[in-house]
Write a protein that holds these residues in place. Structure first.
Motif, PDB file in Angstrom:
ATOM      1  N   ALA A   1     -73.753  33.127  20.548  1.00 27.90           N
ATOM      2  CA  ALA A   1     -73.421  34.311  19.747  1.00 27.90           C
ATOM      3  C   ALA A   1     -71.991  34.803  19.880  1.00 27.90           C
ATOM      4  N   PHE A   2     -71.324  34.487  20.973  1.00 25.52           N
ATOM      5  CA  PHE A   2     -70.033  35.092  21.252  1.00 25.52           C
ATOM      6  C   PHE A   2     -68.931  34.035  21.289  1.00 25.52           C
ATOM      7  N   GLY A   3     -67.754  34.435  20.802  1.00 23.84           N
ATOM      8  CA  GLY A   3     -66.621  33.524  20.791  1.00 23.84           C
ATOM      9  C   GLY A   3     -66.021  33.356  22.177  1.00 23.84           C
ATOM     10  N   PRO A   4     -65.201  32.303  22.374  1.00 22.87           N
ATOM     11  CA  PRO A   4     -64.624  32.049  23.695  1.00 22.87           C
ATOM     12  C   PRO A   4     -63.700  33.163  24.175  1.00 22.87           C
ATOM     13  N   GLY A   5     -63.145  33.955  23.261  1.00 15.38           N
ATOM     14  CA  GLY A   5     -62.256  35.038  23.666  1.00 15.38           C
ATOM     15  C   GLY A   5     -62.951  36.363  23.880  1.00 15.38           C
ATOM     16  N   GLN A   6     -64.270  36.414  23.682  1.00 13.58           N
ATOM     17  CA  GLN A   6     -64.998  37.672  23.812  1.00 13.58           C
ATOM     18  C   GLN A   6     -65.547  37.850  25.223  1.00 13.58           C
ATOM     19  N   THR A   7     -65.389  39.062  25.744  1.00  7.77           N
ATOM     20  CA  THR A   7     -65.953  39.424  27.045  1.00  7.77           C
ATOM     21  C   THR A   7     -67.175  40.298  26.816  1.00  7.77           C
ATOM     22  N   LEU A   8     -68.233  40.036  27.552  1.00 10.23           N
ATOM     23  CA  LEU A   8     -69.463  40.804  27.387  1.00 10.23           C
ATOM     24  C   LEU A   8     -69.495  41.982  28.348  1.00 10.23           C
ATOM     25  N   LEU A   9     -70.182  43.041  27.928  1.00  6.48           N
ATOM     26  CA  LEU A   9     -70.502  44.120  28.855  1.00  6.48           C
ATOM     27  C   LEU A   9     -71.317  43.551  30.011  1.00  6.48           C
ATOM     28  N   SER A  10     -71.054  44.043  31.213  1.00 14.02           N
ATOM     29  CA  SER A  10     -71.694  43.461  32.392  1.00 14.02           C
ATOM     30  C   SER A  10     -73.198  43.714  32.427  1.00 14.02           C
ATOM     31  N   SER A  11     -73.652  44.812  31.835  1.00 12.73           N
ATOM     32  CA  SER A  11     -75.075  45.139  31.815  1.00 12.73           C
ATOM     33  C   SER A  11     -75.696  44.739  30.482  1.00 12.73           C
ATOM     34  N   VAL A  12     -76.900  44.221  30.555  1.00 12.79           N
ATOM     35  CA  VAL A  12     -77.677  43.871  29.365  1.00 12.79           C
ATOM     36  C   VAL A  12     -78.599  45.045  29.054  1.00 12.79           C
ATOM     37  N   HIS A  13     -78.648  45.426  27.793  1.00 21.47           N
ATOM     38  CA  HIS A  13     -79.489  46.546  27.372  1.00 21.47           C
ATOM     39  C   HIS A  13     -80.892  46.029  27.068  1.00 21.47           C
ATOM     40  N   VAL A  14     -81.895  46.606  27.712  1.00 21.07           N
ATOM     41  CA  VAL A  14     -83.292  46.234  27.486  1.00 21.07           C
ATOM     42  C   VAL A  14     -83.989  47.426  26.837  1.00 21.07           C
ATOM     43  N   LEU A  15     -84.542  47.211  25.645  1.00 22.10           N
ATOM     44  CA  LEU A  15     -85.189  48.278  24.885  1.00 22.10           C
ATOM     45  C   LEU A  15     -86.635  47.900  24.611  1.00 22.10           C
ATOM     46  N   ASP A  16     -87.547  48.759  25.021  1.00 20.98           N
ATOM     47  CA  ASP A  16     -88.992  48.548  24.889  1.00 20.98           C
ATOM     48  C   ASP A  16     -89.515  49.577  23.886  1.00 20.98           C
ATOM     49  N   LEU A  17     -89.941  49.103  22.716  1.00 21.68           N
ATOM     50  CA  LEU A  17     -90.523  49.969  21.688  1.00 21.68           C
ATOM     51  C   LEU A  17     -92.034  49.853  21.744  1.00 21.68           C
ATOM     52  N   GLU A  18     -92.717  50.975  21.836  1.00 21.13           N
ATOM     53  CA  GLU A  18     -94.171  50.917  21.755  1.00 21.13           C
ATOM     54  C   GLU A  18     -94.575  50.532  20.331  1.00 21.13           C
ATOM     55  N   ALA A  19     -95.871  50.261  20.130  1.00 21.70           N
ATOM     56  CA  ALA A  19     -96.329  49.783  18.829  1.00 21.70           C
ATOM     57  C   ALA A  19     -96.003  50.764  17.704  1.00 21.70           C
ATOM     58  N   ARG A  20     -96.020  52.059  17.992  1.00 16.35           N
ATOM     59  CA  ARG A  20     -95.699  53.077  16.983  1.00 16.35           C
ATOM     60  C   ARG A  20     -94.214  53.420  16.956  1.00 16.35           C
ATOM     61  N   GLY A  21     -93.437  52.806  17.834  1.00 13.53           N
ATOM     62  CA  GLY A  21     -92.025  53.142  17.925  1.00 13.53           C
ATOM     63  C   GLY A  21     -91.200  52.519  16.807  1.00 13.53           C
ATOM     64  N   TYR A  22     -90.010  53.046  16.619  1.00 17.12           N
ATOM     65  CA  TYR A  22     -89.116  52.514  15.593  1.00 17.12           C
ATOM     66  C   TYR A  22     -87.690  52.943  15.910  1.00 17.12           C
ATOM     67  N   ILE A  23     -86.755  52.288  15.265  1.00 15.65           N
ATOM     68  CA  ILE A  23     -85.335  52.625  15.401  1.00 15.65           C
ATOM     69  C   ILE A  23     -84.834  53.062  14.036  1.00 15.65           C
ATOM     70  N   LYS A  24     -84.248  54.242  13.981  1.00 14.44           N
ATOM     71  CA  LYS A  24     -83.755  54.796  12.722  1.00 14.44           C
ATOM     72  C   LYS A  24     -82.431  54.140  12.325  1.00 14.44           C
ATOM     73  N   PRO A  25     -82.053  54.239  11.039  1.00 19.13           N
ATOM     74  CA  PRO A  25     -80.777  53.654  10.606  1.00 19.13           C
ATOM     75  C   PRO A  25     -79.600  54.261  11.371  1.00 19.13           C
ATOM     76  N   HIS A  26     -78.734  53.412  11.885  1.00 18.30           N
ATOM     77  CA  HIS A  26     -77.567  53.873  12.634  1.00 18.30           C
ATOM     78  C   HIS A  26     -76.557  52.743  12.706  1.00 18.30           C
ATOM     79  N   VAL A  27     -75.316  53.094  12.991  1.00 23.26           N
ATOM     80  CA  VAL A  27     -74.269  52.137  13.312  1.00 23.26           C
ATOM     81  C   VAL A  27     -73.857  52.410  14.754  1.00 23.26           C
ATOM     82  N   ASP A  28     -73.899  51.390  15.598  1.00 20.57           N
ATOM     83  CA  ASP A  28     -73.592  51.594  17.002  1.00 20.57           C
ATOM     84  C   ASP A  28     -72.154  52.072  17.179  1.00 20.57           C
ATOM     85  N   SER A  29     -71.966  53.034  18.060  1.00 22.17           N
ATOM     86  CA  SER A  29     -70.658  53.620  18.299  1.00 22.17           C
ATOM     87  C   SER A  29     -69.684  52.574  18.838  1.00 22.17           C
ATOM     88  N   ILE A  30     -68.462  52.597  18.326  1.00 25.50           N
ATOM     89  CA  ILE A  30     -67.431  51.675  18.821  1.00 25.50           C
ATOM     90  C   ILE A  30     -67.002  52.035  20.240  1.00 25.50           C
TER      91      ILE A  30
END
Length: 221
Positions: free
Chosen positions: A96-125
């Motif tokens: 997924a990432f190019g050779p010049g890209q550095t990743l954030l050191s922490s991986v984000h883990v998101l657990d949505l319950e069966a009724r859960g959802y994510i609303k429309p948004h653009v992740d903050s820069i």
């Protein structure tokens, strides 16, 4: 948006994993909104799920979020992984990432319950760079992207368990994204029943942030 004579972009044999409002947006985002079904083997899915479950089980599901983007979720930032899981995450980085890209050191883990959802948004820069890549575990779901200035332009991604999705460039910056709630979870005319869903999300560093710095509030994907 379901059932309006929409076109599908068939970049893979078999079923289509990406559909949208028309050929223009499909072609424009061909390399910016990508789904790789079957990226994980069944054994790899089990490896990640078993490693994450003890930590997630200690947390309660929440029904509000710091930016009001998520409902029915629990989440964590994880930087220490087993050797087997690190090997999986290295494959994500290579895919997924190019050779010049550095990743954030922490991986984000998101657990949505069966009724859960994510609303429309653009992740903050402030918290996320130009590329987001996520592994989907446990349940299929539909991710919808809508252009922030031209809402008639949209894509939908079918995210099955074991799949990898990648958002980069215009798909990351110019389109909001959301995970549809169960009662809205259709891909074309096909019902996609939602259950509990875990996503394991890798993100590139925001512009101007050093490798040792933290983005703090995580993105929702």
């Amino acid at each position: 948006m379901a059932g309006t004579g929409l076109l599908a972009l068939r970049t893979l044999p078999g079923p289509s994993w990406v559909r949208g409002s028309g050929p223009s947006v499909l072609n424009r985002l061909r390399d910016a909104a990508v789904v790789q079904p079957g990226f994980l083997s069944t054994a790899e899915e089990e490896t990640l799920s078993q490693e994450l479950e003890p930590e997630l089980r200690r947390r309660r599901y929440e029904y509000d979020h710091w930016d009001a983007a998520i409902h029915g979720f629990r989440e964590t930032e994880k930087s220490r992984w087993s050797e087997a899981s690190r090997a999986i995450l290295q494959r994500v980085q290579a895919a997924a990432f190019g050779p010049g890209q550095t990743l954030l050191s922490s991986v984000h883990v998101l657990d949505l319950e069966a009724r859960g959802y994510i609303k429309p948004h653009v992740d903050s820069i402030k918290f996320c760079g130009a590329t987001i890549a996520g592994l989907s575990l446990l349940s299929p779901s539909v991710m919808r992207l809508v252009h922030t200035q031209e809402p008639e332009e949209w894509l939908e991604l079918l995210l099955e368990p074991g799949s990898l999705y990648i958002l980069r460039g215009s798909a990351r910056y110019d389109f909001s994204h959301e995970i549809l709630r169960d009662e809205e979870s259709f891909f074309g005319g096909r019902r996609i029943p939602r259950g509990r869903r875990i996503s394991v999300i890798c993100r590139s560093l925001p512009e101007g942030m050093g490798p040792g710095e933290s983005g703090q509030p995580p993105a929702a994907c």
